[in-house]
Design an enzyme around this catalytic site. Structure first.
Site, PDB file in Angstrom:
ATOM      1  CE1 TYR A   1      -3.472  -2.361   5.179  1.00  0.00           C
ATOM      2  CE2 TYR A   1      -2.964  -0.062   4.764  1.00  0.00           C
ATOM      3  CZ  TYR A   1      -3.331  -1.309   4.301  1.00  0.00           C
ATOM      4  OH  TYR A   1      -3.540  -1.507   2.954  1.00  0.00           O
TER       5      TYR A   1
ATOM      6  CB  SER B   1      -0.877   0.016   1.249  1.00  0.00           C
ATOM      7  OG  SER B   1      -1.511   1.268   1.378  1.00  0.00           O
TER       8      SER B   1
HETATM    9  N1  LIG Z   1      -8.768  -0.738  -0.654  1.00  0.00           N
HETATM   10  C1  LIG Z   1      -7.730   0.078  -0.622  1.00  0.00           C
HETATM   11  O1  LIG Z   1      -7.888   1.321  -0.647  1.00  0.00           O
HETATM   12  C2  LIG Z   1      -6.329  -0.471  -0.590  1.00  0.00           C
HETATM   13  C3  LIG Z   1      -5.270   0.431  -0.751  1.00  0.00           C
HETATM   14  C4  LIG Z   1      -3.960  -0.048  -0.711  1.00  0.00           C
HETATM   15  C5  LIG Z   1      -3.731  -1.394  -0.528  1.00  0.00           C
HETATM   16  N2  LIG Z   1      -4.790  -2.266  -0.376  1.00  0.00           N
HETATM   17  C6  LIG Z   1      -4.467  -3.673  -0.169  1.00  0.00           C
HETATM   18  O2  LIG Z   1      -5.096  -4.436  -1.175  1.00  0.00           O
HETATM   19  C7  LIG Z   1      -5.334  -5.760  -0.692  1.00  0.00           C
HETATM   20  C8  LIG Z   1      -6.759  -6.187  -1.045  1.00  0.00           C
HETATM   21  O3  LIG Z   1      -7.662  -5.247  -0.510  1.00  0.00           O
HETATM   22  P1  LIG Z   1      -9.096  -4.902  -1.175  1.00  0.00           P
HETATM   23  O4  LIG Z   1      -9.202  -3.435  -1.175  1.00  0.00           O
HETATM   24  O5  LIG Z   1      -9.281  -5.661  -2.428  1.00  0.00           O
HETATM   25  O6  LIG Z   1     -10.048  -5.431   0.016  1.00  0.00           O
HETATM   26  P2  LIG Z   1     -11.223  -6.520   0.090  1.00  0.00           P
HETATM   27  O7  LIG Z   1     -12.173  -6.339  -1.058  1.00  0.00           O
HETATM   28  O8  LIG Z   1     -11.748  -6.407   1.480  1.00  0.00           O
HETATM   29  O9  LIG Z   1     -10.482  -7.899  -0.110  1.00  0.00           O
HETATM   30  C9  LIG Z   1      -9.770  -8.539   0.913  1.00  0.00           C
HETATM   31  C10 LIG Z   1      -9.681 -10.006   0.579  1.00  0.00           C
HETATM   32  O10 LIG Z   1      -8.819 -10.626   1.520  1.00  0.00           O
HETATM   33  C11 LIG Z   1      -9.465 -11.780   2.042  1.00  0.00           C
HETATM   34  N3  LIG Z   1      -8.896 -12.028   3.354  1.00  0.00           N
HETATM   35  C12 LIG Z   1      -8.924 -11.238   4.457  1.00  0.00           C
HETATM   36  N4  LIG Z   1      -8.242 -11.819   5.466  1.00  0.00           N
HETATM   37  C13 LIG Z   1      -7.756 -13.002   4.987  1.00  0.00           C
HETATM   38  C14 LIG Z   1      -6.960 -14.042   5.528  1.00  0.00           C
HETATM   39  N5  LIG Z   1      -6.535 -13.993   6.779  1.00  0.00           N
HETATM   40  N6  LIG Z   1      -6.655 -15.101   4.732  1.00  0.00           N
HETATM   41  C15 LIG Z   1      -7.090 -15.163   3.452  1.00  0.00           C
HETATM   42  N7  LIG Z   1      -7.850 -14.209   2.889  1.00  0.00           N
HETATM   43  C16 LIG Z   1      -8.180 -13.135   3.648  1.00  0.00           C
HETATM   44  C17 LIG Z   1     -10.951 -11.437   1.992  1.00  0.00           C
HETATM   45  O11 LIG Z   1     -11.804 -12.592   1.949  1.00  0.00           O
HETATM   46  P3  LIG Z   1     -12.609 -13.118   3.248  1.00  0.00           P
HETATM   47  O12 LIG Z   1     -13.349 -11.926   3.809  1.00  0.00           O
HETATM   48  O13 LIG Z   1     -13.500 -14.209   2.799  1.00  0.00           O
HETATM   49  O14 LIG Z   1     -11.550 -13.624   4.126  1.00  0.00           O
HETATM   50  C18 LIG Z   1     -11.001 -10.721   0.636  1.00  0.00           C
HETATM   51  O15 LIG Z   1     -11.039 -11.678  -0.412  1.00  0.00           O
HETATM   52  C19 LIG Z   1      -5.017  -5.737   0.802  1.00  0.00           C
HETATM   53  O16 LIG Z   1      -3.738  -6.318   1.022  1.00  0.00           O
HETATM   54  C20 LIG Z   1      -4.974  -4.251   1.137  1.00  0.00           C
HETATM   55  O17 LIG Z   1      -4.092  -3.966   2.207  1.00  0.00           O
HETATM   56  C21 LIG Z   1      -6.081  -1.830  -0.405  1.00  0.00           C
END
Ligand SMILES: NC(=O)c1ccc[n+]([C@@H]2O[C@H](COP(=O)([O-])OP(=O)(O)OC[C@H]3O[C@@H](n4cnc5c(N)ncnc54)[C@H](OP(=O)(O)O)[C@@H]3O)[C@@H](O)[C@H]2O)c1
Length: 253
Positions: A155, A142
């Site tokens: 985080y 991130s």
């Molecule tokens: N959204 C943002 O603004 C943003 C910005 C920068 C970086 N990111 C990074 O992008 C990545 C994905 O985020 P996203 O925005 O796509 O969020 P998201 O839609 O909430 O997706 C998160 C995914 O991770 C899974 N997950 C959570 N805990 C887990 C675990 N312990 N083991 C296996 N799977 C797990 C969730 O599935 P379940 O709920 O079924 O477990 C879901 O499939 C993350 O690493 C986040 O830090 C996001």
């Protein structure tokens, strides 16, 4: 023969968009989730509809046995793996000045999923990746880890640690396996909408757009395009951090 990509946390958001990009480009995909099977099945269906063979694996990446079982399931189904995307992540939304708002348990949980999880997944998948031409790991970090701004201190620190983890893995896993990082900025979707609440989400989005050189936020599809390039292309690139942030960081330099 179709190549294989395994993506943690691919039931929604960036992970689901990445699975679809790999599937559309002729790859088979292993979809992973830890809680919500229905969302994983939805993602699997969209990938199947564009011609991919799909495996769904329930595994919590913070549990080493489940990471190893994930790798075994991919071996049993596909015989190996070409790209591992460590995308699963978690946070706790706590204002950065609220030092008492974070317990040691909160820190440990965020680290378990965001740092130890990707390490365990890499370790479990190295035997599947080795010997596959162009093998790669893509870690989803991130902009928080670079700007020291984001949903909580735990985080921010975890994503900084993930960046260092990726650099050392790039050194020790080369020349067989490339390891790179994608660092997204503000990504539209439920992660921030649920974490901030609707009103703060809209305000944060407006502020981000005002601060970004490209005057825009990022979509899961924007991030997925870079994840695909780092996995399937970028043959001479390893140990690098690629921002997909609409030009937010360059305004801070
Ligand atoms: N959204 C943002 O603004 C943003 C910005 C920068 C970086 N990111 C990074 O992008 C990545 C994905 O985020 P996203 O925005 O796509 O969020 P998201 O839609 O909430 O997706 C998160 C995914 O991770 C899974 N997950 C959570 N805990 C887990 C675990 N312990 N083991 C296996 N799977 C797990 C969730 O599935 P379940 O709920 O079924 O477990 C879901 O499939 C993350 O690493 C986040 O830090 C996001």
């Amino acid at each position: 023969m179709r190549k294989v990509c395994a993506i943690t946390g691919s039931s929604s958001g960036i992970g689901a968009a990445s699975a679809l990009v790999y599937a559309k480009n002729g790859w088979n995909v292993a979809i992973n989730y830890s809680r919500d099977a229905a969302r994983a099945e939805r993602t699997a269906r969209t990938c199947h509809e564009v011609g991919a063979e799909v495996l769904i694996v329930k595994a919590d990446v913070s549990d080493d046995q489940q990471c190893r079982a994930f790798a075994k399931a991919v071996t049993d189904k596909f015989g190996g793996c070409d790209v591992l995307v460590n995308n699963a992540g978690t946070t706790k939304f706590v204002g950065l000045t609220d030092l008492d708002g974070l317990s040691a348990e909160d820190f440990h949980h965020v680290y378990d999923v965001n740092v130890i999880g990707p390490f365990q997944m890499a370790r479990a998948f190295v035997p599947l990746l080795k010997g596959r031409p162009g093998a790669a790991i893509v870690n989803v970090s991130s902009i928080a880890g670079l700007l020291a701004s984001g949903s909580s201190i735990a985080y921010i620190a975890s994503k900084g640690a993930m960046n260092s983890l990726s650099l050392v893995l790039a050194r020790v896993l080369g020349p067989e396996i490339r390891v790179n990082v994608v660092a997204p900025g503000f990504v539209e979707g439920d992660w921030l909408r649920e974490g901030l609440g609707e009103a703060r989400y809209d305000a944060a989005k407006k502020a981000y757009v005002a601060d970004a050189a490209l005057s825009d936020v990022v979509t899961p599809e924007d991030v997925a395009a870079t994840i695909y390039w780092l996995g399937a292309g970028a043959k001479k690139t390893t140990g690098e951090i690629h921002l997909v942030d609409g030009g937010r960081r360059c305004q801070s330099l």
